[in-house]
Design a protein around this motif. Structure first.
Motif, PDB file in Angstrom:
ATOM      1  N   LEU A  24       0.853  -1.191   0.000  1.00  0.00           N
ATOM      2  CA  LEU A  24       0.000   0.000   0.000  1.00  0.00           C
ATOM      3  C   LEU A  24       0.889   1.241   0.000  1.00  0.00           C
ATOM      4  N   ALA A  25       1.813   1.290  -0.921  1.00  0.00           N
ATOM      5  CA  ALA A  25       2.906   2.255  -0.924  1.00  0.00           C
ATOM      6  C   ALA A  25       2.496   3.717  -0.808  1.00  0.00           C
ATOM      7  N   LYS A  26       1.368   4.094  -1.334  1.00  0.00           N
ATOM      8  CA  LYS A  26       0.979   5.508  -1.364  1.00  0.00           C
ATOM      9  C   LYS A  26       0.240   5.976  -0.118  1.00  0.00           C
ATOM     10  N   LEU A  27       0.040   5.077   0.843  1.00  0.00           N
ATOM     11  CA  LEU A  27      -0.659   5.454   2.067  1.00  0.00           C
ATOM     12  C   LEU A  27       0.361   5.744   3.174  1.00  0.00           C
ATOM     13  N   PRO A  28       0.458   6.994   3.589  1.00  0.00           N
ATOM     14  CA  PRO A  28       1.483   7.367   4.570  1.00  0.00           C
ATOM     15  C   PRO A  28       1.281   6.726   5.946  1.00  0.00           C
ATOM     16  N   ALA A  81       7.544  10.511   5.248  1.00  0.00           N
ATOM     17  CA  ALA A  81       7.814  11.947   5.118  1.00  0.00           C
ATOM     18  C   ALA A  81       7.592  12.409   3.678  1.00  0.00           C
ATOM     19  N   GLN A  82       8.028  11.619   2.727  1.00  0.00           N
ATOM     20  CA  GLN A  82       7.870  11.987   1.318  1.00  0.00           C
ATOM     21  C   GLN A  82       6.394  12.035   0.919  1.00  0.00           C
ATOM     22  N   ILE A  83       5.652  10.995   1.224  1.00  0.00           N
ATOM     23  CA  ILE A  83       4.245  10.925   0.823  1.00  0.00           C
ATOM     24  C   ILE A  83       3.428  12.006   1.530  1.00  0.00           C
ATOM     25  N   GLU A  84       3.635  12.134   2.830  1.00  0.00           N
ATOM     26  CA  GLU A  84       2.858  13.094   3.622  1.00  0.00           C
ATOM     27  C   GLU A  84       3.179  14.534   3.217  1.00  0.00           C
ATOM     28  N   THR A 104      -0.861  25.112   5.609  1.00  0.00           N
ATOM     29  CA  THR A 104      -0.725  23.754   5.086  1.00  0.00           C
ATOM     30  C   THR A 104       0.714  23.469   4.657  1.00  0.00           C
ATOM     31  N   ALA A 105       1.347  24.449   4.043  1.00  0.00           N
ATOM     32  CA  ALA A 105       2.755  24.279   3.657  1.00  0.00           C
ATOM     33  C   ALA A 105       3.634  24.130   4.896  1.00  0.00           C
ATOM     34  N   GLN A 106       3.290  24.852   5.949  1.00  0.00           N
ATOM     35  CA  GLN A 106       4.058  24.743   7.202  1.00  0.00           C
ATOM     36  C   GLN A 106       3.894  23.352   7.818  1.00  0.00           C
ATOM     37  N   LYS A 107       2.720  22.755   7.678  1.00  0.00           N
ATOM     38  CA  LYS A 107       2.514  21.382   8.156  1.00  0.00           C
ATOM     39  C   LYS A 107       3.435  20.419   7.405  1.00  0.00           C
ATOM     40  N   ALA A 108       3.574  20.634   6.103  1.00  0.00           N
ATOM     41  CA  ALA A 108       4.472  19.793   5.305  1.00  0.00           C
ATOM     42  C   ALA A 108       5.916  19.946   5.779  1.00  0.00           C
ATOM     43  N   LEU A 109       6.289  21.170   6.083  1.00  0.00           N
ATOM     44  CA  LEU A 109       7.644  21.426   6.574  1.00  0.00           C
ATOM     45  C   LEU A 109       7.850  20.783   7.945  1.00  0.00           C
ATOM     46  N   THR A 110       6.834  20.774   8.763  1.00  0.00           N
ATOM     47  CA  THR A 110       6.906  20.128  10.077  1.00  0.00           C
ATOM     48  C   THR A 110       7.126  18.622   9.940  1.00  0.00           C
ATOM     49  N   VAL A 111       6.479  18.014   8.958  1.00  0.00           N
ATOM     50  CA  VAL A 111       6.678  16.583   8.690  1.00  0.00           C
ATOM     51  C   VAL A 111       8.147  16.319   8.380  1.00  0.00           C
ATOM     52  N   LEU A 112       8.711  17.128   7.499  1.00  0.00           N
ATOM     53  CA  LEU A 112      10.123  16.943   7.128  1.00  0.00           C
ATOM     54  C   LEU A 112      11.046  17.199   8.312  1.00  0.00           C
ATOM     55  N   ASP A 113      10.724  18.209   9.105  1.00  0.00           N
ATOM     56  CA  ASP A 113      11.542  18.504  10.286  1.00  0.00           C
ATOM     57  C   ASP A 113      11.529  17.348  11.285  1.00  0.00           C
ATOM     58  N   SER A 114      10.379  16.709  11.429  1.00  0.00           N
ATOM     59  CA  SER A 114      10.316  15.579  12.367  1.00  0.00           C
ATOM     60  C   SER A 114      11.153  14.409  11.856  1.00  0.00           C
ATOM     61  N   ALA A 115      11.192  14.207  10.555  1.00  0.00           N
ATOM     62  CA  ALA A 115      12.038  13.146   9.989  1.00  0.00           C
ATOM     63  C   ALA A 115      13.519  13.511  10.112  1.00  0.00           C
ATOM     64  N   LEU A 116      13.821  14.795   9.972  1.00  0.00           N
ATOM     65  CA  LEU A 116      15.214  15.250  10.098  1.00  0.00           C
ATOM     66  C   LEU A 116      15.768  15.060  11.511  1.00  0.00           C
ATOM     67  N   ARG A 117      14.905  15.008  12.504  1.00  0.00           N
ATOM     68  CA  ARG A 117      15.380  14.760  13.870  1.00  0.00           C
ATOM     69  C   ARG A 117      16.026  13.381  13.979  1.00  0.00           C
TER      70      ARG A 117
END
Length: 167
Positions: A24-28, A81-84, A104-117
């Motif tokens: 189910l690759a496209k489901l985050p 992180a990529q899909i979300e 909404t764009a800030q939410k996307a950035l937050t997703v990436l920031d959490s992965a960067l941790r």
């Protein structure tokens, strides 16, 4: 105590969930669930490795489990992180108001920031974060240019110049 059997069962469960998430690759959500399972196992594994003796038969199993799960952890976190972030970025593009787009764009950035941790040197995450920051900046610039054009259209050139400067 994490027995050999319990360790193997946990790794099997994680592997099965991982395979399902890949299907189910496209489901985050699936990727995030596997990431959380991996995170939990890695914490437990680390605790066990502190107490296990050098000659213990559990040591090779724990080290191998750590290696397997660490790879799955990395894979599923990056996929989530990529899909979300892509979905949120697309949603931001479709929003009507500037504040909704920025939120909404800030939410996307937050997703990436959490992965960067977890993976601060991951090039894919860094580049995506930079692209999102540019996208956010373009939203703000477009907003100021639009305000400037409206002011100029109304004949308020002083205000238009101020908005262009802000842009």
């Amino acid at each position: 105590k994490l027995t050999l059997e319990k360790n193997a069962a946990i790794i099997d469960e994680i592997t099965k969930k991982s395979d399902a998430a890949k299907v189910l690759a496209k489901l985050p959500e699936g990727h995030f669930e596997v990431f959380e399972m991996c995170n939990e196992y890695l914490r437990l594994n680390e605790k066990e490795l502190e107490t296990v003796g050098v000659g213990s038969p559990r040591l090779p199993a724990l080290l191998r489990g750590k290696e397997i799960v660490r790879d799955l952890h990395h894979f599923h976190l990056l996929n989530w992180a990529q899909i979300e972030s892509r979905a949120l970025t697309q949603e931001a593009r479709n929003r009507v108001t500037i504040s909704e787009k920025l939120e909404t764009a800030q939410k996307a950035l937050t997703v990436l920031d959490s992965a960067l941790r977890f993976y601060p040197a991951e090039t894919q995450l860094i580049e995506s974060g930079n692209a999102l920051k540019e996208f956010i900046a373009s939203i703000k610039i477009s907003h100021w240019i639009e305000k400037a054009e409206r002011s100029a259209f109304k004949g308020n050139y002083k205000r238009a110049i101020g908005h262009y400067r802000d842009a």
